[in-house]
Design an enzyme around this catalytic site. Structure first.
Site, PDB file in Angstrom:
ATOM      1  N   ARG A   2     -17.884  55.381  55.420  1.00  0.00           N
ATOM      2  CA  ARG A   2     -17.086  54.159  55.629  1.00  0.00           C
ATOM      3  C   ARG A   2     -17.706  53.027  54.794  1.00  0.00           C
ATOM      4  NH1 ARG A   2     -15.386  52.805  61.520  1.00  0.00           N
ATOM      5  NH2 ARG A   2     -13.712  51.787  60.370  1.00  0.00           N
ATOM      6  N   ASP A  38     -19.133  43.371  60.947  1.00  0.00           N
ATOM      7  CA  ASP A  38     -19.404  44.580  60.160  1.00  0.00           C
ATOM      8  C   ASP A  38     -20.258  44.279  58.941  1.00  0.00           C
ATOM      9  OD1 ASP A  38     -16.760  45.258  61.714  1.00  0.00           O
ATOM     10  OD2 ASP A  38     -17.789  47.114  61.160  1.00  0.00           O
TER      11      ASP A  38
HETATM   12  O1  MRU Z   1     -13.329  50.251  62.719  1.00  0.00           O
HETATM   13  P1  MRU Z   1     -14.390  50.033  63.760  1.00  0.00           P
HETATM   14  O2  MRU Z   1     -13.957  50.380  65.133  1.00  0.00           O
HETATM   15  O3  MRU Z   1     -15.697  50.697  63.352  1.00  0.00           O
HETATM   16  O4  MRU Z   1     -14.651  48.477  63.717  1.00  0.00           O
HETATM   17  C1  MRU Z   1     -15.595  47.917  64.592  1.00  0.00           C
HETATM   18  C2  MRU Z   1     -15.673  46.441  64.518  1.00  0.00           C
HETATM   19  O5  MRU Z   1     -15.009  45.805  63.740  1.00  0.00           O
HETATM   20  C3  MRU Z   1     -16.705  45.790  65.396  1.00  0.00           C
HETATM   21  O6  MRU Z   1     -16.257  44.555  65.830  1.00  0.00           O
HETATM   22  C4  MRU Z   1     -17.992  45.606  64.592  1.00  0.00           C
HETATM   23  O7  MRU Z   1     -18.380  46.819  63.987  1.00  0.00           O
HETATM   24  C5  MRU Z   1     -19.093  45.084  65.411  1.00  0.00           C
HETATM   25  S1  MRU Z   1     -19.625  46.266  66.604  1.00  0.00           S
HETATM   26  C6  MRU Z   1     -20.983  45.609  67.394  1.00  0.00           C
END
Ligand code: MRU
Length: 365
Positions: A90, A253
């Site tokens: 990712r 992220d």
């Molecule tokens: O696509 P995802 O479910 O991995 O996205 C997660 C998020 O955007 C969260 O808000 C982020 O990773 C912070 S988690 C502590």
């Protein structure tokens, strides 16, 4: 504080709670091959930036532990392939690259440690040297996981100070235990506040299209008896205007040097609406999510996911057969962020200075 465990290292392999099946089914899958674990990250069996970092760390440790390499040179080649495979899962969550970079450094250190096979120090025969590297990388993965847990608790403690003693707090996506392997970042702040006697109700936007809010955050909070109200994404403005929301707390992220923050798609809109309605907007995140190698959010790569996640809901088509877009994240400009809560303290504008001071050498430089 006990919460759900999304990832665990066991003698049998890496065990993941399959987040694709929540809230309907609670199923754990055991991974014994790093390639399958990489695919699990891609497929969102585990997700959330810090948890992706933990999964990558365990993936590297698993790959090395189960490697059939007979020499340091063979192991070095295999290690490079393991790291590349995990790095291609990712693109947005920077914790993935942070964890892999840390393992590359640790691997080089271990090679140095075992290389001079002399009678006076070092590890002498080849099998023992390889074993030393294998066990040390497993230890490194376990340490990294424990550091995530400790960071969440500290973020929670710092963040709780910013919340009202009673009231409603909005979040977005899932920045909870499921997303970190600890008590969560945004949800860690809320958990710590509640543990400290605050009376808080969480407003949970469903977070289309993948529904991390409805499926994961609502489930996680409900499991822990934390009061919540689930809303659809198009209710966010209405609730910020009329719903008595005292603060918004989200995760991240990747955060650029100037504080611009990539988080789940929809976060930017919530931040703008929070500003319009004078509701403070907080980002709760570990230092590992800072990417000080980039100056602004424009340089953050945004993952584009399958159109089917937009045109279909639980496998059922909800639109005609048309083109759909699915950027999985958006970038909230730093000017909409009231503060960034980390395990080392709270950063406020100007973020260039405050984040650099907190990061020291811990963020991506
Ligand atoms: O696509 P995802 O479910 O991995 O996205 C997660 C998020 O955007 C969260 O808000 C982020 O990773 C912070 S988690 C502590």
């Amino acid at each position: 504080m006990r919460t759900v465990e999304p990832i665990r290292w066991t003698p049998e392999g890496v065990v993941l709670l399959d987040q694709r099946r929540l809230p309907g089914e609670v199923i754990y899958l055991t991974y014994t091959d790093y390639r399958d674990l990489a695919q699990a990250i891609k497929d969102m069996v585990i997700r959330g930036a810090p948890a992706i970092g933990v999964a990558a760390a365990m993936g590297v440790a698993l790959g090395v532990q189960r490697s059939h390499a007979k020499s340091l040179e063979e192991l070095r080649l295999e290690f490079a392939t393991i790291c590349e495979t995990l790095a291609c899962t990712r693109p947005t969550a920077v914790d993935l690259f942070w964890a892999i970079a840390r393992f590359r450094r640790r691997f080089d250190e271990l090679i140095e440690e075992v290389a001079p096979a002399t009678a006076t120090g070092g590890v002498s025969d080849s099998a023992a040297r390889l074993d030393h590297i294998r066990t040390s990388l497993v230890d490194e993965a376990l340490n990294l996981h424990q550091e995530r847990r400790d960071a969440d608790e500290r973020i929670g403690r710092f963040g709780a100070e910013l919340l009202p003693k009673s009231g409603r707090v909005m979040t977005q996506c899932n920045a909870g235990a499921l997303a970190t392997g600890g008590i969560g970042t945004a949800l860690g702040v809320i958990r710590m506040a509640i543990e400290g006697g605050y009376r808080i109700e969480v407003i949970v936007p469903e977070t289309r299209p993948y529904l991390q809010g409805a499926r994961l955050t609502a489930w996680e909070l409900h499991q822990d008896h934390i009061p919540l109200t689930l809303i659809t994404d198009n209710m966010v403005g209405h609730f910020l205007k009329t719903g008595g929301v005292s603060a918004v707390v989200v995760g991240a992220d990747r955060i650029a040097g100037n504080g611009d923050t990539a988080n789940k798609i929809g976060t930017y809109g919530i931040a703008v609406l929070a500003r319009e309605n004078k509701v403070p907007f907080y980002v709760a995140t570990p230092i590992s999510t800072l990417d000080l190698s980039i100056a602004s959010g424009e340089q953050i790569p945004i993952e584009e996911r399958s159109q089917e996640e937009v045109t279909h809901l639980a496998g059922v088509r909800i639109s005609p057969d048309v083109r759909a877009a699915h950027p999985a994240f958006d970038v909230t400009p730093a000017r909409f962020i009231t503060a960034i809560i980390t395990e080392r303290g709270i950063a406020r504008a100007p973020f260039e200075q405050s984040l650099a001071a907190l990061a020291g050498t811990g963020g991506h430089a």
